[in-house]
Design an enzyme around this catalytic site. Sequence first.
Site, mmCIF file in Angstrom:
data_model
loop_
_atom_site.group_PDB
_atom_site.id
_atom_site.type_symbol
_atom_site.label_atom_id
_atom_site.label_comp_id
_atom_site.label_asym_id
_atom_site.label_seq_id
_atom_site.Cartn_x
_atom_site.Cartn_y
_atom_site.Cartn_z
ATOM 1 N N ARG A 137 0.895 -0.980 -0.116
ATOM 2 C CA ARG A 137 -0.012 0.017 -0.053
ATOM 3 C C ARG A 137 0.869 1.232 -0.096
ATOM 4 N NH1 ARG A 137 -4.796 1.412 4.311
ATOM 5 N NH2 ARG A 137 -3.055 1.221 5.833
ATOM 6 N N ASP A 416 -3.555 3.154 14.390
ATOM 7 C CA ASP A 416 -2.837 3.595 13.131
ATOM 8 C C ASP A 416 -3.199 5.122 12.927
ATOM 9 O OD1 ASP A 416 -4.775 3.443 11.730
ATOM 10 O OD2 ASP A 416 -4.085 2.075 10.434
#
Length: 509
Positions: A137, A416
């Site tokens: 990603r 996150d």
Amino acid sequence: MNLFSDATHEFLNKLHLKFDERRKELLLKRKEKIDLNFPRTISVRNEEWQVVPAPKDLIDRRVEITGPAEPKMIINALNSGAQVFMADLEDSLSPTWQKLQEGQIALAKAVRRDLAYENENGKIYSLGVKTATLVVRPRGLHLEEDHYEVAGSSISASLYDFGVYFFNNAKELIKRGSGPYFYLPKLESYHEAAWWSDVFEFSEKTLAIPKSSIRATVLIETLPAAFQMEEILYSLKDYAAGLNAGRWDYIFSMIKKCPEKVLPNRDQVTMSTGFMNSYCELLVQSCHKRGAHAIGGMAAFIPNRKQPEVTEAALLKVKADKAREAGIGFDGSWVAHPDLVATAFAEFEAVLKYKPHQKDRVPTSRVLAEDLVKTQILNATVSEEGVRTNINVALLYIDRWLSGQGAAALYNLMEDAATAEISRSQLWQWLNYSVTLKDGRTFDKNLFKTWLAEEKKSIEENFETAHLNEAETLLAKLVLSTELSDFLTLLAYPSLNLIHTNPYREETL
């Protein structure tokens, strides 16, 4: 091998010069008022078409584990027993220049199966015989990489992350029977998907790689993208591998795009909430109608062997969550820890019965545009505890992020940037809409400042921190601003670069 050779730079420069101006134009369109309706793309929605078939190593995606592109994480995740590992250069990686360089090197070694890691106690980690399929990603379109300039302008972080990995690994991956596979974050329109499609086509041609060697799974984690799922798949149909329900960023996007729809404490916004459930149903329907994989959301729980009763209770929640996803038609789902792989896999196996996916199952329920913005939650509340939790988690996460740690285990959850975004945007929303707390008080600036100081003191007493003062300043600026900032990482990035000074800055042309 030199991943950052002149040839790599030449490829990156070509990507920047060809695609960066259009990227900036797409970002300007994000500032336009959101249309809470499905696009009038009748030809796309009514025509018969399918995305390109999945390659053999992306057919079975029942469990996908995610984590930052760091050597130990890469090894443990690839060895975890999951079918797919998403190596993250985005929300779970703090983008210091050193971390980005080390991440690319570790990924290249993993592709060639010669990645090893030795911890501080001398324990050696290495790749097993059977490993998960690797998917990478890159960072989102809104970010730029300040350490790499082309003709005086910073390169797009998306193009940098994609370009370095693709240029150095695509041919090697294909030679080994796999391919360059990617997750695409934070898209807001099918026009942005078309941008990526053009980047892919140009890159394949430049390296003389067969068309459609690249595969991309798009995270549906913004409210605008939820209205355009079929269009996004169509724009990427020569490369599309599926869509993923990026649940945490999706909640953040709902707050950002519809701030007047005040949400309660974060733990009350579950996947059974109207707008969350509807978007999942529509995602499965859109994917299976077009032959694409539908991948479910993150199980962020981190098992704690010192607290078995906490772990047992959390595993029951993970089990129920994955059973729900498999039951509504998802082909797989995300976990954040290797110890969750078996639990998640069992729930999908129970429904799929040894099949690698259930793309033959196309839900027929009709999801209306208004269903995607139904935020009402029965008995919803905002409490002092909820406010304090958001302050505490945001402070701790920003401190960790500034320290170079993008994924932080806090209170048995893997936090996150996406979960931190929920915390700080909810604080802004509750403050700006003068929310009434469960105890009858109005949440205002004085309460926020008082609790901010108290939570900071509590953290100082219970945690080791390095940049808590900077975290406090950043959080206060984000919450007390008259407008909701787009991304906390944009505001925090200059501070990150000051803290992590780098020996050189790459400039080209």
